[in-house]
Scaffold this motif. Structure first.
Motif, PDB file in Angstrom:
ATOM      1  N   SER A 222       1.098  -1.245   0.367  1.00 33.95           N
ATOM      2  CA  SER A 222      -0.190   0.039   0.026  1.00 33.95           C
ATOM      3  C   SER A 222       0.881   1.320  -0.035  1.00 33.95           C
ATOM      4  CB  SER A 222      -0.917   0.052   1.172  1.00 33.95           C
ATOM      5  OG  SER A 222      -0.282   0.290   2.238  1.00 33.95           O
ATOM      6  N   ARG A 223       2.113   1.210   0.258  1.00 34.65           N
ATOM      7  CA  ARG A 223       2.912   2.150   0.537  1.00 34.65           C
ATOM      8  C   ARG A 223       4.099   2.229  -0.579  1.00 34.65           C
ATOM      9  NH1 ARG A 223       3.100   0.124   5.687  1.00 34.65           N
ATOM     10  NH2 ARG A 223       5.184  -0.639   5.108  1.00 34.65           N
ATOM     11  N   GLU A 224       4.501   1.197  -1.166  1.00 32.87           N
ATOM     12  CA  GLU A 224       5.493   1.000  -2.086  1.00 32.87           C
ATOM     13  C   GLU A 224       5.014   0.759  -3.495  1.00 32.87           C
ATOM     14  OE1 GLU A 224       8.404  -1.643  -0.507  1.00 32.87           O
ATOM     15  OE2 GLU A 224       8.245  -0.715   1.582  1.00 32.87           O
ATOM     16  N   ASN A 225       5.437   1.049  -4.406  1.00 28.08           N
ATOM     17  CA  ASN A 225       5.226   0.346  -5.853  1.00 28.08           C
ATOM     18  C   ASN A 225       6.266  -0.923  -6.139  1.00 28.08           C
ATOM     19  OD1 ASN A 225       4.524   0.128  -8.415  1.00 28.08           O
ATOM     20  ND2 ASN A 225       6.035   1.751  -9.166  1.00 28.08           N
ATOM     21  N   ALA A 226       5.867  -1.980  -5.554  1.00 28.95           N
ATOM     22  CA  ALA A 226       6.640  -3.007  -5.484  1.00 28.95           C
ATOM     23  C   ALA A 226       6.012  -4.368  -6.058  1.00 28.95           C
ATOM     24  CB  ALA A 226       7.314  -3.189  -4.053  1.00 28.95           C
ATOM     25  N   TRP A 227       6.597  -5.243  -6.471  1.00 30.03           N
ATOM     26  CA  TRP A 227       6.063  -6.464  -6.887  1.00 30.03           C
ATOM     27  C   TRP A 227       5.685  -7.362  -5.587  1.00 30.03           C
ATOM     28  CZ3 TRP A 227       9.284 -11.102  -9.164  1.00 30.03           C
ATOM     29  CH2 TRP A 227       8.554 -12.265  -9.616  1.00 30.03           C
ATOM     30  N   ASP A 228       4.581  -7.805  -5.452  1.00 27.50           N
ATOM     31  CA  ASP A 228       4.362  -8.526  -4.362  1.00 27.50           C
ATOM     32  C   ASP A 228       4.964  -9.818  -4.082  1.00 27.50           C
ATOM     33  OD1 ASP A 228       2.331  -9.762  -6.597  1.00 27.50           O
ATOM     34  OD2 ASP A 228       2.421 -11.308  -5.318  1.00 27.50           O
ATOM     35  N   GLN A 229       5.483 -10.407  -5.058  1.00 27.18           N
ATOM     36  CA  GLN A 229       6.287 -11.706  -4.605  1.00 27.18           C
ATOM     37  C   GLN A 229       7.590 -11.402  -3.885  1.00 27.18           C
ATOM     38  OE1 GLN A 229       6.089 -15.454  -7.275  1.00 27.18           O
ATOM     39  NE2 GLN A 229       8.195 -14.964  -7.546  1.00 27.18           N
ATOM     40  N   ALA A 230       8.210 -10.243  -4.577  1.00 31.41           N
ATOM     41  CA  ALA A 230       9.386  -9.884  -3.971  1.00 31.41           C
ATOM     42  C   ALA A 230       9.186  -9.436  -2.590  1.00 31.41           C
ATOM     43  CB  ALA A 230      10.190  -8.678  -4.624  1.00 31.41           C
ATOM     44  N   VAL A 231       8.228  -8.571  -2.229  1.00 28.66           N
ATOM     45  CA  VAL A 231       7.969  -8.509  -0.683  1.00 28.66           C
ATOM     46  C   VAL A 231       7.650  -9.471  -0.104  1.00 28.66           C
ATOM     47  CG1 VAL A 231       6.187  -6.786   0.450  1.00 28.66           C
ATOM     48  CG2 VAL A 231       7.166  -5.868  -1.616  1.00 28.66           C
ATOM     49  N   PHE A 232       6.837 -10.409  -0.552  1.00 26.42           N
ATOM     50  CA  PHE A 232       6.571 -11.611   0.234  1.00 26.42           C
ATOM     51  C   PHE A 232       7.480 -12.433   0.706  1.00 26.42           C
ATOM     52  CE2 PHE A 232       5.506 -16.335  -0.380  1.00 26.42           C
ATOM     53  CZ  PHE A 232       4.491 -16.269   0.736  1.00 26.42           C
ATOM     54  N   ASN A 233       8.596 -12.655  -0.196  1.00 30.24           N
ATOM     55  CA  ASN A 233       9.723 -13.342   0.140  1.00 30.24           C
ATOM     56  C   ASN A 233      10.745 -12.584   1.304  1.00 30.24           C
ATOM     57  OD1 ASN A 233      10.504 -15.965  -1.559  1.00 30.24           O
ATOM     58  ND2 ASN A 233       9.086 -14.574  -2.745  1.00 30.24           N
TER      59      ASN A 233
END
Length: 431
Positions: free
Chosen positions: A334-345
């Protein structure tokens, strides 16, 4: 001397007689006053009761008629302001209730951990000591979503089920997805429809479906978002399932089911996920030696590497660490323009260090030949006579953008026995 004494006595008697008259007058006055007070309690010259009531009524009427329109408008403005404050207070109460539930769950978790560990024990003989691997589940809270709780009670088996999110952009893949599930005979699955078209499609095909209550933030992405945007929503939506006490096997729709995955789960960790790895090393981890010749004797630095977990297919138990993982990922997305899989790991693997508290979650990597990604299938398995005879549990077309034709080819190869169904596709992507 005798004459003077008589005169003095006469004067004294006259003074006593004069004092007695004054005292008598005072007493009479007091008695008269008391009598008048008793007979005329409203006063001797007071107005008649009726006249007094009429006067008060006239005053009230006059006061009411004198109220200005500015005062009325001011009161209306105050009422509107109080109404807004009331709404804000209700929202604060809702947030505080959520925090209270989380705190209570954390307390229960600590108590369960203490119960599981029990009293202190001495360590056993060498090779026999094992740490606590499986965290206790949370206490189910049906107030989170009574409608979903009722539906899950009908759909889930053993408090677990497959869950997929879908909008109309993935309609054709979704049809291949639930057709493969039905063919295997898996009853406990559910589609979270992100728009009306998917909801209607599921109902027409007798597919269990759930459409959430309106939510502006989720609906905006869910109805028009692409594959990655929709994928990021699942971390918010899955929280309700876990709070209700259900284990979830989260599935993207670019997956073909060939066996029942619930027959191959260990259920001993918070998160059990398929890997993007394509070998024992890449899927399960290895010691990667980094060479830096300039360091001389210390030129070799040992590092640990593992290919990421796939955030499109994982099993999650309803535990505090699992819910914390969902909250961490959803918060960052919700705060970053990031790929969900990268953040998940990152949230799952990064350890605690100065300025950062890591997640204390137990994790397990699925067998990469049973829970197969499309790189393993198209680069290795289809070219190996022995491996191509093995039947995976699922195949996830995550490495290739031409998902739908490859999904159909997988069905032809494994279900219909067409041996050359996979041969026309390149190992990787042509674009």
């Amino acid at each position: 001397m005798a004459v003077r004494r008589d005169g003095s006595l006469m004067r004294d008697k006259g003074q006593l007689f004069s004092g007695s008259r004054i005292a008598a007058a005072i007493a009479v006055g007091v008695l008269l006053g008391c009598a008048l007070a008793f007979l005329y309690p409203r006063g001797l010259f007071g107005a008649a009761p009726g006249a007094r009531i009429a006067s008060i009524s006239d005053l009230q009427s006059g006061s009411s008629s004198c109220e200005s329109s500015e005062r009325v408008n001011s009161l209306k403005s105050d009422i509107a302001l109080l109404s807004e404050k009331n709404t804000a207070l209700k929202n604060q109460i809702r947030v505080l209730n959520e925090r209270l539930r989380s705190a209570e769950q954390g307390k229960d978790h600590a108590q369960n951990q203490f119960s599981a560990l029990g009293a202190q024990h001495k360590a056993g003989p060498f090779g026999t000591v094992k740490g606590l691997r499986t965290n206790p589940t949370v206490m189910p809270d049906e107030t989170v979503s009574p409608r979903l709780a009722k539906l899950l009670d009908e759909v889930a088996i053993g408090k677990e089920l497959i869950v997929a999110l879908a909008n109309s952009n993935v309609k054709e893949m979704l049809e291949v997805w639930f057709t493969s599930i039905k063919r295997v005979g898996i009853p406990n699955y559910l589609v979270v429809a992100l728009d009306d078209e998917i909801e209607n499609l599921c109902k027409l095909n007798d597919v269990p479906v759930y459409k959430r209550d309106p939510d502006q933030d989720i609906d905006a992405v869910g109805k028009s978002g692409g594959n990655h945007a929709v994928s990021g929503l699942k971390f918010r939506i899955l929280r309700e399932f876990l709070q209700l006490g259900y284990s979830v096997l989260l599935s993207d729709v670019d997956i073909v089911y060939l066996q029942n995955p619930f027959d191959y789960l260990y259920r001993d960790s918070d998160v059990e996920s398929m890997s993007d790895g394509h070998s024992n090393y890449t899927a399960y981890g290895y010691n990667d030696v980094f060479d830096e010749p300039a360091m001389g004797w210390a030129r070799y630095a040992h590092t640990m590497r593992i290919w990421v977990y796939n955030s499109g297919f994982f099993y999650m138990r309803p535990t505090i660490p699992s819910i914390e993982l969902l909250d961490r990922v959803a918060g960052r997305l919700s705060r970053e323009n990031a790929w969900d899989q990268a953040v998940f790991n990152e949230e799952l693997f990064f350890p605690s260090h100065p300025g950062y508290d890591g997640l204390h979650a137990a994790k397990r990597t699925m067998d990469f030949y049973l829970f197969m990604n499309s790189k393993v299938l198209f680069k290795t398995v289809r070219k190996d006579a022995k491996l191509s005879k093995l039947k995976p549990v699922i195949v996830h077309v995550n490495y290739h953008p031409d998902k739908l034709p490859r999904m159909k080819a997988i069905v032809e190869f494994y279900i219909n026995g067409k041996k050359d169904a996979l041969q026309t596709f390149p190992d990787g992507s042509e674009w």
